[in-house]
Design a protein around this motif. Structure first.
Motif, PDB file in Angstrom:
ATOM      1  N   HIS A  94       0.871  -1.252  -0.128  1.00  0.00           N
ATOM      2  CA  HIS A  94      -0.006   0.000  -0.052  1.00  0.00           C
ATOM      3  C   HIS A  94       0.699   1.181  -0.060  1.00  0.00           C
ATOM      4  O   HIS A  94       1.649   1.361   0.839  1.00  0.00           O
ATOM      5  CB  HIS A  94      -0.806  -0.022   1.121  1.00  0.00           C
ATOM      6  CG  HIS A  94      -1.669  -1.121   1.130  1.00  0.00           C
ATOM      7  ND1 HIS A  94      -3.073  -1.416   0.811  1.00  0.00           N
ATOM      8  CD2 HIS A  94      -1.885  -2.470   2.050  1.00  0.00           C
ATOM      9  CE1 HIS A  94      -3.696  -2.426   0.877  1.00  0.00           C
ATOM     10  NE2 HIS A  94      -2.848  -3.230   1.643  1.00  0.00           N
ATOM     11  N   LEU A  95       0.641   2.385  -0.856  1.00  0.00           N
ATOM     12  CA  LEU A  95       1.551   3.710  -1.027  1.00  0.00           C
ATOM     13  C   LEU A  95       0.318   4.571  -0.824  1.00  0.00           C
ATOM     14  O   LEU A  95      -0.714   4.518  -1.405  1.00  0.00           O
ATOM     15  CB  LEU A  95       1.974   3.432  -2.471  1.00  0.00           C
ATOM     16  CG  LEU A  95       3.032   2.566  -2.574  1.00  0.00           C
ATOM     17  CD1 LEU A  95       2.695   1.313  -3.290  1.00  0.00           C
ATOM     18  CD2 LEU A  95       4.274   3.380  -3.646  1.00  0.00           C
ATOM     19  N   GLU A  96       0.825   5.642   0.090  1.00  0.00           N
ATOM     20  CA  GLU A  96       0.027   6.501   0.596  1.00  0.00           C
ATOM     21  C   GLU A  96       0.681   7.840   0.099  1.00  0.00           C
ATOM     22  O   GLU A  96       1.986   8.076   0.434  1.00  0.00           O
ATOM     23  CB  GLU A  96      -0.712   6.590   1.840  1.00  0.00           C
ATOM     24  CG  GLU A  96      -1.467   7.781   2.231  1.00  0.00           C
ATOM     25  CD  GLU A  96      -1.838   7.720   3.739  1.00  0.00           C
ATOM     26  OE1 GLU A  96      -2.337   8.643   4.212  1.00  0.00           O
ATOM     27  OE2 GLU A  96      -1.762   6.541   4.504  1.00  0.00           O
ATOM     28  N   GLU A  97       0.203   8.826  -0.869  1.00  0.00           N
ATOM     29  CA  GLU A  97       0.889  10.059  -1.056  1.00  0.00           C
ATOM     30  C   GLU A  97       0.327  11.013  -0.432  1.00  0.00           C
ATOM     31  O   GLU A  97      -0.616  11.511  -0.626  1.00  0.00           O
ATOM     32  CB  GLU A  97       0.636  10.057  -2.752  1.00  0.00           C
ATOM     33  CG  GLU A  97       1.357  11.508  -3.331  1.00  0.00           C
ATOM     34  CD  GLU A  97       2.717  11.618  -2.855  1.00  0.00           C
ATOM     35  OE1 GLU A  97       3.080  12.396  -2.071  1.00  0.00           O
ATOM     36  OE2 GLU A  97       3.536  10.711  -3.534  1.00  0.00           O
ATOM     37  N   ARG A  98       1.155  11.717   0.504  1.00  0.00           N
ATOM     38  CA  ARG A  98       0.724  12.810   1.305  1.00  0.00           C
ATOM     39  C   ARG A  98       1.306  14.139   1.013  1.00  0.00           C
ATOM     40  O   ARG A  98       0.958  15.099   1.703  1.00  0.00           O
ATOM     41  CB  ARG A  98       1.033  12.362   2.765  1.00  0.00           C
ATOM     42  CG  ARG A  98       0.348  11.265   3.520  1.00  0.00           C
ATOM     43  CD  ARG A  98       0.383  11.167   4.689  1.00  0.00           C
ATOM     44  NE  ARG A  98      -0.249  10.155   5.367  1.00  0.00           N
ATOM     45  CZ  ARG A  98      -0.264   9.671   6.593  1.00  0.00           C
ATOM     46  NH1 ARG A  98       0.476  10.549   7.651  1.00  0.00           N
ATOM     47  NH2 ARG A  98      -1.145   8.854   7.102  1.00  0.00           N
ATOM     48  N   ILE A  99       2.195  14.145  -0.115  1.00  0.00           N
ATOM     49  CA  ILE A  99       2.823  15.517  -0.465  1.00  0.00           C
ATOM     50  C   ILE A  99       1.855  16.081  -1.487  1.00  0.00           C
ATOM     51  O   ILE A  99       1.591  17.190  -1.645  1.00  0.00           O
ATOM     52  CB  ILE A  99       4.304  15.286  -0.796  1.00  0.00           C
ATOM     53  CG1 ILE A  99       4.864  14.545   0.383  1.00  0.00           C
ATOM     54  CG2 ILE A  99       4.895  16.752  -1.224  1.00  0.00           C
ATOM     55  CD1 ILE A  99       4.758  15.292   1.633  1.00  0.00           C
ATOM     56  N   PHE A 100       1.915  15.348  -2.797  1.00  0.00           N
ATOM     57  CA  PHE A 100       1.370  15.863  -3.737  1.00  0.00           C
ATOM     58  C   PHE A 100       0.004  15.066  -4.234  1.00  0.00           C
ATOM     59  O   PHE A 100       0.086  13.844  -4.354  1.00  0.00           O
ATOM     60  CB  PHE A 100       2.159  16.179  -5.095  1.00  0.00           C
ATOM     61  CG  PHE A 100       3.373  16.998  -4.945  1.00  0.00           C
ATOM     62  CD1 PHE A 100       3.001  18.269  -4.318  1.00  0.00           C
ATOM     63  CD2 PHE A 100       4.634  16.503  -5.103  1.00  0.00           C
ATOM     64  CE1 PHE A 100       4.300  19.090  -4.459  1.00  0.00           C
ATOM     65  CE2 PHE A 100       5.777  17.441  -4.868  1.00  0.00           C
ATOM     66  CZ  PHE A 100       5.371  18.793  -4.730  1.00  0.00           C
TER      67      PHE A 100
END
Length: 424
Positions: A325-331
């Motif tokens: 699982h990958l979570e993108e919190r920047i862009f």
């Protein structure tokens, strides 16, 4: 328009020299605007973004000399002759906004176009502007340009970033170096590029403390002098090439690599089963047998997992044993590489700011298209491990951030070449 052709299935073994950091150099070059004496940057990368920044600085009146085949840049700004950063240059690169603070601090005036760059979501410049206003700048946004003035010199102030911003921290760090009084930046970015810029500014005579922490204190000085400064190692290039032997198998030594630059990323790689060790010259990365393990990734500001390595890490995890699982919190909008990886047989589900990757045993080569800088190299990594040929189109993105990628990978045994397209 050039493309990259990769024939997969080759294990990688050898050494790769890591270049100076693009993102650091793009902040260091505008620092030359703060002094009437030359700033010399060594270990500079040779990239299209550096050429764009060179063109921008020259349009403002700087003299830029590239020595030692572009590895050394000498930027002289005896006077800023034109205070307008034109749209035709600025639109090509978001880092162009970094000329705003230095021009305003030195001459009390600047007109800078709102910038362009990769299409990976909104990256507004409001924090740059709010911080400069806190230092006393008068701002007017009209016709796509920021018109800024500070006729009586910028003045020190306390400014707390509502969210962490590397670019805004860099802009304010430079502006505050020549401001009257003390500036305190709270919730400042902590990235190695920030520390590198602060070190350079100190060499120029700036009074800065706290870089690398959440609170930076700058005591403004009357003038800055010239200096010579080495550009820090590119941690994103380092992480990218650490993934090459991880995805193909083999062993590669990254010359100039430092674990402290990529600690959170290295931890995730080791959790996936990749071996990382320090050497006298850098880092050695190896994977010998079996599939890697699935791991979860959450991007975060430094010292967290870098958003600029998320796409490359996803390429590796497409071949993992299990579900990641990958979570993108920047862009937002930073999973545009996922459909292209799916064309190669990857199983990826994107849901808002997250993605679920179910590992497959093999990828198959396919024609794919780069959508941004980091996506382009993620597709090359996938191609290194895929069966057959992968052709990556629109690699002008790649040339913005990776120097001689074909040469560096082929020296370790990869089958990779650039295809020069002829105009119709």
């Amino acid at each position: 328009m050039d493309s990259i052709l990769v024939r997969g299935g080759q294990r990688l073994n050898g050494r790769i020299a890591i270049s100076g950091a693009k993102n650091a150099c793009l902040a260091l070059m505008p620092a030359a605007l703060l002094s009437d004496e030359p700033l010399t940057l060594t270990n500079a990368p040779r990239l299209s973004d550096i050429r764009t920044m060179t063109a921008l600085l020259e349009s403002l009146g700087c003299e830029v000399a590239a020595l030692q085949q572009g590895r050394v840049l000498v930027v002289g700004t005896e006077a800023i002759r034109d205070h307008t950063a034109d749209y035709e240059i600025v639109r090509r690169m978001r880092a162009s906004i970094l000329v705003l603070g230095p021009m305003l601090a030195r001459d009390g005036q600047a007109v800078v176009s709102l910038p362009g760059g990769c299409a990976i979501g909104a990256r507004p410049v409001d924090l740059h502007l709010a911080g400069l206003e806190a230092l006393g700048a008068k701002l007017d946004l009209r016709d796509g340009y920021v018109h800024a003035t500070a006729p009586r010199r910028l003045r020190g102030a306390t400014f707390a970033f509502p969210t962490v911003s590397v670019g805004a921290t860099e802009n304010l760090l430079m502006a505050a170096s020549l401001a009257k009084g003390t500036t305190v930046l709270k919730n400042a970015a902590r990235e190695p590029e920030i520390v590198d810029l602060a070190q350079c500014l100190r060499r120029m005579g700036a009074q800065i403390e706290g870089d690398g922490t959440e609170t930076i204190v700058i005591d403004g000085v009357e003038r800055l002098r010239g200096a010579t400064h080495p550009v820090v190692t590119d941690r994103i290039e380092l992480g990218t090439y650490m993934l090459a032997p991880a995805i193909t198998g083999g062993e590669v030594e990254l010359i100039g690599g430092r674990r402290d630059l990529v600690a959170a990323f290295a931890d995730r790689l080791e959790a996936a089963g990749v071996e990382i060790s320090e050497t006298a010259e850098g880092l050695k990365v190896s994977r010998q047998n079996g599939r890697i393990r699935a791991v979860d990734v959450v991007t975060a500001p430094f010292p967290g997992f870098p958003t600029d390595l998320q796409a490359q890490m996803m390429a590796l995890l497409t071949l993992a044993d299990g579900v990641s699982h990958l979570e993108e919190r920047i862009f937002e909008n930073r999973f545009m590489h996922a459909p292209e990886l799916s064309r190669m047989g990857a199983k990826i589900e994107v849901h808002g700011g997250g993605a679920t990757v179910t590992g497959v045993e093999r990828l198959k080569g396919a024609p794919v298209m780069a959508t941004d800088l980091r996506a382009s190299v993620s597709l090359i990594l996938a191609g290194l491990a895929a069966e057959g040929e992968t052709r990556v189109a629109r690699v002008y993105h790649l040339d913005r951030g990776y120097e001689r990628v074909e040469e560096k990978l082929s020296a370790c045994g990869a089958s990779i070449e650039r295809i020069h397209e002829r105009a119709a």
